[in-house]
Scaffold this active site. Structure first.
Site, PDB file in Angstrom:
ATOM      1  N   TYR A  57       7.251  33.351   8.054  1.00  6.03           N
ATOM      2  CA  TYR A  57       6.064  33.119   7.376  1.00  6.03           C
ATOM      3  C   TYR A  57       5.036  34.470   7.210  1.00  6.03           C
ATOM      4  O   TYR A  57       4.343  34.582   5.439  1.00  6.03           O
ATOM      5  CB  TYR A  57       5.272  32.272   8.034  1.00  6.03           C
ATOM      6  CG  TYR A  57       5.371  30.845   8.579  1.00  6.03           C
ATOM      7  CD1 TYR A  57       6.472  30.397   7.665  1.00  6.03           C
ATOM      8  CD2 TYR A  57       5.687  30.435   9.261  1.00  6.03           C
ATOM      9  CE1 TYR A  57       6.864  29.089   7.719  1.00  6.03           C
ATOM     10  CE2 TYR A  57       5.700  28.898   9.419  1.00  6.03           C
ATOM     11  CZ  TYR A  57       6.845  28.083   8.997  1.00  6.03           C
ATOM     12  OH  TYR A  57       6.786  26.932   9.444  1.00  6.03           O
ATOM     13  N   HIS A  78      -2.368  24.765  11.255  1.00  5.08           N
ATOM     14  CA  HIS A  78      -3.140  25.254   9.871  1.00  5.08           C
ATOM     15  C   HIS A  78      -4.783  26.586   9.804  1.00  5.08           C
ATOM     16  O   HIS A  78      -4.091  26.787   8.569  1.00  5.08           O
ATOM     17  CB  HIS A  78      -4.286  23.943   9.391  1.00  5.08           C
ATOM     18  CG  HIS A  78      -2.845  22.661   9.172  1.00  5.08           C
ATOM     19  ND1 HIS A  78      -3.502  21.410   8.475  1.00  5.08           N
ATOM     20  CD2 HIS A  78      -1.595  22.935   8.818  1.00  5.08           C
ATOM     21  CE1 HIS A  78      -2.744  21.063   8.132  1.00  5.08           C
ATOM     22  NE2 HIS A  78      -1.022  21.325   8.718  1.00  5.08           N
ATOM     23  N   LYS A  96      -3.908  19.109   4.564  1.00  6.74           N
ATOM     24  CA  LYS A  96      -6.012  18.714   5.606  1.00  6.74           C
ATOM     25  C   LYS A  96      -4.628  17.881   6.822  1.00  6.74           C
ATOM     26  O   LYS A  96      -3.622  18.329   7.246  1.00  6.74           O
ATOM     27  CB  LYS A  96      -6.041  17.225   4.872  1.00  6.74           C
ATOM     28  CG  LYS A  96      -5.753  15.887   4.043  1.00  6.74           C
ATOM     29  CD  LYS A  96      -4.423  15.079   5.441  1.00  6.74           C
ATOM     30  CE  LYS A  96      -3.820  14.453   5.212  1.00  6.74           C
ATOM     31  NZ  LYS A  96      -2.868  13.787   6.579  1.00  6.74           N
ATOM     32  N   ASP A 177      -5.027  12.667  10.932  1.00  7.92           N
ATOM     33  CA  ASP A 177      -3.788  12.936  10.020  1.00  7.92           C
ATOM     34  C   ASP A 177      -4.596  11.845   9.150  1.00  7.92           C
ATOM     35  O   ASP A 177      -4.386  11.775   7.951  1.00  7.92           O
ATOM     36  CB  ASP A 177      -3.233  13.020  10.915  1.00  7.92           C
ATOM     37  CG  ASP A 177      -1.452  13.337   9.985  1.00  7.92           C
ATOM     38  OD1 ASP A 177      -1.339  12.918   9.046  1.00  7.92           O
ATOM     39  OD2 ASP A 177      -1.240  14.177   9.831  1.00  7.92           O
TER      40      ASP A 177
END
Length: 329
Positions: A57, A78, A96, A177
């Site tokens: 990443y 996140h 989200k 979630d």
């Protein structure tokens, strides 16, 4: 007009859904994929014909030609990888839930604003044509003052082998979630600061909430009744009731392609049907791309203050349950 170059952070299922939609956006170019392994990056790159493929990443976010990073890692990470991208000077669209809690969300928003970077929650529901039409109907007063909203979001999650939502270590659970969708919808209709929040939840053997029920009450007497979970099969309908009429969504309100405007006798006054151009994720890709080309730092359809407020409501619910993840700060 210059195309917006996208970098995709993570090569999992949600990233593949997003890329499937994003490929149809004319002003967007999927330039790079970053994964935790070069092998996964190559596989994902082959599937979506992506030019640049990174086995970390860190390499992805430091590519100078990328305009915006899409963060598609599991919920637990996140915040970490949104901050990684922001600190590398990149605009970000994060899946989200925006983070695991309101404190982390505030840090993400504050950093982006202080460094003049675009930041958006990937709340695809708010970008779909049906949602935009529903909000237009409400804004035009077609059903009068909204008094009640009800929606459920349940998905079948097998315990053996365990569905990802059972996985405590990646931030699994129903509220963050799934419940984020009906809460977001309710807040868009009734307001982001309810005067009272009542909630309850049941927990799986893995320690995550397997289902929950939430009541949001407002000063004017309106309220929302919402629930979510992954142990019940549901059609996931929604109804919005006003003083002059109602709006019904019969199936999967969060990604609906149809909705009905009705009078108080339940007779249909108007109905719409908007089949997705691809899979529905193209609309959030269009919105983020449009905002970036216009030089905006947040989407007017998905304001960061609304993302923050929804996270605060979910924090309150979890506090009522006495539930926090051990890995939260």
């Amino acid at each position: 007009m210059k195309k917006i170059n996208w970098g995709i952070l993570a090569a999992g299922r949600i990233s593949s859904w997003f890329c499937t939609g994003l490929q149809t956006v004319s002003n967007a170019n999927i330039l790079a994929i970053g994964s935790r392994s070069q092998e996964k990056a190559e596989q994902f790159g082959d599937r979506f014909e992506i030019e640049r493929r990174y086995g970390s990443y860190e390499e992805l976010v430091n590519d100078p030609d990328i305009d915006v990073i899409y963060v598609g890692v599991p919920s637990r990470w996140h915040h970490e990888y949104t901050m990684l991208a922001l600190r590398a000077g990149k605009n970000v669209v994060c899946e989200k839930p925006f983070s695991m809690n309101a404190k982390d969300t505030k840090e993400q928003i504050t950093y982006a604003r202080e460094h003049n970077l675009f930041l958006m929650e990937a709340m695809w529901t708010k970008c779909t044509p049906v949602y935009r039409t529903v909000m237009d109907w409400v804004g035009q007063g077609r059903i009068g003052e909204v008094r009640f909203f009800k929606a459920d979001f349940f998905t079948p999650g097998k315990a053996n082998p365990p569905h990802r939502l059972y996985n405590y270590e990646i931030g699994g659970g129903a509220l963050l979630d799934l419940g984020v969708y009906p809460i977001t919808y309710a807040c868009s209709l009734l307001g982001h600061h309810p005067t009272e929040i009542l909630s309850t939840a049941d927990f799986a053997h893995t320690g995550v909430d397997i289902n929950n029920s939430i009541i949001l009450k407002y000063e004017n007497g309106s309220y929302a009744a919402i629930s979510s979970g992954f142990n019940v099969h549901q059609q996931n309908p929604a109804v919005i009731v006003g003083t002059k009429g109602k709006i019904t969504i019969d199936h999967n309100f969060l990604c609906a392609e149809s909705a009905q405007l009705r009078d108080l006798n339940n007779e249909i006054i108007q109905q719409v049907h908007y089949p997705f151009e691809k899979n529905g994720y193209e609309y959030e890709g269009m919105e983020a791309t449009r905002c970036l080309q216009a030089g905006l730092k947040e989407s007017p359809w998905i304001p960061l203050e609304h993302t923050q407020a929804v996270m605060e409501i979910m924090d309150t619910c979890r506090k009522q349950w006495g539930f926090a993840y051990t890995f939260e700060k």
